[in-house]
Design an enzyme around this catalytic site. Structure first.
Site, PDB file in Angstrom:
ATOM      1  N   TYR A  37      18.018 -92.965  -0.402  1.00 21.82           N
ATOM      2  CA  TYR A  37      18.459 -91.828   0.438  1.00 21.82           C
ATOM      3  C   TYR A  37      18.814 -90.567  -0.351  1.00 21.82           C
ATOM      4  O   TYR A  37      18.397 -89.468   0.045  1.00 21.82           O
ATOM      5  CB  TYR A  37      19.594 -92.267   1.380  1.00 21.82           C
ATOM      6  N   GLU A  94      20.783-100.034   8.854  1.00 19.30           N
ATOM      7  CA  GLU A  94      19.813-100.831   8.078  1.00 19.30           C
ATOM      8  C   GLU A  94      20.503-101.989   7.343  1.00 19.30           C
ATOM      9  O   GLU A  94      19.941-103.078   7.242  1.00 19.30           O
ATOM     10  CB  GLU A  94      19.037 -99.920   7.114  1.00 19.30           C
TER      11      GLU A  94
HETATM   12  C1  HEM Z   1       9.234 -93.697   8.446  1.00 21.36           C
HETATM   13  C2  HEM Z   1      12.843 -90.610   9.367  1.00 21.36           C
HETATM   14  C3  HEM Z   1      14.798 -91.657   5.056  1.00 21.36           C
HETATM   15  C4  HEM Z   1      10.703 -93.926   3.853  1.00 21.36           C
HETATM   16  C5  HEM Z   1      10.065 -92.796   9.059  1.00 21.36           C
HETATM   17  C6  HEM Z   1       9.845 -92.260  10.384  1.00 21.36           C
HETATM   18  C7  HEM Z   1      10.849 -91.391  10.642  1.00 21.36           C
HETATM   19  C8  HEM Z   1      11.707 -91.359   9.477  1.00 21.36           C
HETATM   20  C9  HEM Z   1      11.054 -90.587  11.907  1.00 21.36           C
HETATM   21  C10 HEM Z   1       8.713 -92.632  11.318  1.00 21.36           C
HETATM   22  C11 HEM Z   1       9.143 -93.854  12.073  1.00 21.36           C
HETATM   23  C12 HEM Z   1       8.092 -94.373  12.989  1.00 21.36           C
HETATM   24  O1  HEM Z   1       7.240 -95.117  12.520  1.00 21.36           O
HETATM   25  O2  HEM Z   1       8.109 -94.042  14.177  1.00 21.36           O
HETATM   26  C13 HEM Z   1      13.707 -90.642   8.286  1.00 21.36           C
HETATM   27  C14 HEM Z   1      14.965 -89.922   8.207  1.00 21.36           C
HETATM   28  C15 HEM Z   1      15.517 -90.215   6.989  1.00 21.36           C
HETATM   29  C16 HEM Z   1      14.603 -91.114   6.305  1.00 21.36           C
HETATM   30  C17 HEM Z   1      15.510 -89.004   9.301  1.00 21.36           C
HETATM   31  C18 HEM Z   1      16.804 -89.732   6.372  1.00 21.36           C
HETATM   32  C19 HEM Z   1      17.901 -89.554   7.012  1.00 21.36           C
HETATM   33  C20 HEM Z   1      13.859 -92.355   4.337  1.00 21.36           C
HETATM   34  C21 HEM Z   1      14.011 -92.785   2.972  1.00 21.36           C
HETATM   35  C22 HEM Z   1      12.840 -93.405   2.617  1.00 21.36           C
HETATM   36  C23 HEM Z   1      11.975 -93.375   3.790  1.00 21.36           C
HETATM   37  C24 HEM Z   1      15.254 -92.584   2.125  1.00 21.36           C
HETATM   38  C25 HEM Z   1      12.484 -93.995   1.289  1.00 21.36           C
HETATM   39  C26 HEM Z   1      12.043 -93.291   0.293  1.00 21.36           C
HETATM   40  C27 HEM Z   1       9.965 -94.048   5.004  1.00 21.36           C
HETATM   41  C28 HEM Z   1       8.660 -94.700   5.050  1.00 21.36           C
HETATM   42  C29 HEM Z   1       8.245 -94.638   6.377  1.00 21.36           C
HETATM   43  C30 HEM Z   1       9.290 -93.952   7.113  1.00 21.36           C
HETATM   44  C31 HEM Z   1       7.915 -95.311   3.865  1.00 21.36           C
HETATM   45  C32 HEM Z   1       6.934 -95.155   6.958  1.00 21.36           C
HETATM   46  C33 HEM Z   1       5.937 -94.051   6.809  1.00 21.36           C
HETATM   47  C34 HEM Z   1       4.523 -94.450   7.100  1.00 21.36           C
HETATM   48  O3  HEM Z   1       4.198 -95.603   6.890  1.00 21.36           O
HETATM   49  O4  HEM Z   1       3.754 -93.588   7.503  1.00 21.36           O
HETATM   50  N1  HEM Z   1      11.200 -92.236   8.534  1.00 21.36           N
HETATM   51  N2  HEM Z   1      13.534 -91.356   7.128  1.00 21.36           N
HETATM   52  N3  HEM Z   1      12.637 -92.733   4.805  1.00 21.36           N
HETATM   53  N4  HEM Z   1      10.308 -93.625   6.256  1.00 21.36           N
HETATM   54 FE1  HEM Z   1      11.938 -92.563   6.687  1.00 21.36          FE
END
Ligand code: HEM
Length: 405
Positions: free
Chosen positions: A95, A137
């Protein structure tokens, strides 16, 4: 606790986010991957190319900013994203990396408009939002590990059987290599598969809905081979699974996740509407209902291009033959001569309002749908026009959640 001044600044920057939200997140991803290329092992490169992930993140940040003083109101959205994060193995220590690069991107895109006060307020707000995700989480990691048959991280499974379901869809029956129990799941949930493909620089993570009812000694996923189309390259992981992975090979899976699940407390009729490979979670739900709630009235509607790419037809036909409460209807957008000869479909073209009303026994029902995004937008509109209550409409996006409007 955020100060009132911080809250005011965050709220006043929401309109700026509306204008620059996607630009900021695009810049953010460029910076993130250039500073931390190892994170390319986690993100789906195809979603990045299509811009879907950027939009999903921009929308999530925007919604969080708009609700910064009452984050509990967006808890369902947080939970949905947290399921995806948990299944991917996103950790608390990721994060701050995201926060740092997000702030740098805001500064970069907004230039002088991003004053120190604004950047400070965003740093604080990001901390609050990140803590909310990390808390949700943490609980999810604990329950995935502590559940009977549960586990931590990625567990090796053996491909026990590979079955062709249609010209484009193949099912994989997966049993754990350690021979121990596997955790239960709710029909509609997915697993993340971590593909280590020979010759590929990064690992590739993909989510696949579990396509059979819970309670079996295996998990089944049913994968569509994604062909190159309209400038989009062929799917790396789906081609690997279809062509290279054989029975006896190992695949890595994290424990089941996802909030698109069938309400088994509800006893009212249920209507499943799927397009193409969107039928996979519906088949899991259908099979679970057939086993656990056989008296419930079910209408199964499937839209396919034609009979050649229509998967699991015989399985559904068998269920229909043995269960009077279940009816199935098929719409083909481009039926073949053979489909016509065999009378394999009920409607040519797309599902529309009059046709839907003619096959659905009542609008006082639970509606579940999944398929390509344009199909989902269409079905959402048709269901609303048909009078389905918003609380009865449930859907799943394959890939980052988008808008159905
Ligand atoms: C997916 C938001 C932090 C890695 C997502 C999605 C959202 C999101 C909206 C799409 C979910 C869906 O499939 O509908 C956020 C927000 C964060 C955050 C608001 C912070 C407050 C993080 C962090 C990581 C991360 C710290 C790690 C480095 C990912 C990955 C995906 C994902 C790998 C899947 C993307 C894909 O496969 O296309 N996140 N996220 N996120 N997030 Fe986050």
């Amino acid at each position: 606790m955020l100060s009132q001044k911080t809250i005011d600044i965050i709220k006043s920057t929401v309109p700026v986010l509306e204008v620059h939200g996607v630009e900021i997140t695009k810049r953010f991803y460029q910076m993130l991957f250039s500073n931390h290329p190892e994170l390319l092992n986690l993100f789906n490169h195809a979603n990045q190319r299509q811009g879907r992930q950027q939009t999903a993140l921009a929308n999530a940040v925007y919604a969080a900013a708009a609700h910064i003083d009452r984050l509990e109101e967006i808890l369902p959205a947080v939970v949905q994203i947290a399921h995806k994060h948990r299944s991917l193995g996103i950790k608390a220590e990721h994060y701050p990396i995201v926060g740092e690069n997000l702030l740098a991107a805001i500064k970069d895109v907004l230039g002088d408009a991003a004053t120190d006060d604004i950047l400070q307020a965003w740093a604080e707000a990001y901390g609050v939002i990140a803590d909310a995700f990390i808390g949700v989480e943490r609980d999810m990691y604990a329950s995935a590990e502590q559940a009977e048959g549960g586990w931590k991280g990625f567990r090796p499974f053996t491909v026990e059987r590979k079955t062709k379901e249609s010209e484009t869809i193949t099912s994989f029956y997966l049993v754990p290599q350690d021979g121990k129990a596997i955790s239960g799941f709710k029909p509609g949930q997915y697993v993340t598969l971590k593909a280590e493909i020979p010759g590929e620089k990064y690992t590739h993570m993909r989510q696949y809905s579990l396509s059979d009812a819970p309670g079996k000694p295996y998990y089944r996923i049913s994968v569509k081979r994604e062909e190159a189309c309209e400038g989009r390259p062929a799917g790396i992981v789906s081609a690997y699974l279809h062509e290279k992975v054989k029975e006896g090979d190992a695949l890595l899976l994290s424990a089941p996740a996802g909030d698109f699940t069938l309400d088994m407390e509800d006893t009212r009729p249920v209507v499943f509407i799927s397009g193409g490979v969107g039928l996979t979670p519906m088949i899991a739900m259908l099979n679970a209902l057939a086993e656990q709630q056989p008296e419930r009235q079910v209408t199964f509607i499937h839209q396919a291009r034609n009979g050649e790419v229509h998967a699991m037809r015989e399985h559904v036909a068998e269920l229909v033959r043995s269960r009077p409460q279940l009816s199935a209807f098929y719409c083909y957008s481009s039926p073949t001569d053979r489909d016509r000869e065999l009378g394999r479909f009920d409607k040519e073209g797309l599902i529309d309002l009059p046709w839907l009303k003619s096959v659905v026994p009542t609008m006082d029902a639970g509606f579940y749908f999944c398929g390509p995004v344009p199909f989902m937008k269409h079905i959402n509109r048709v269901l609303k026009e048909a009078g389905a209550a918003p609380s009865d409409i449930h859907y799943e996006f394959f890939g980052p959640k988008g808008s159905l409007d």
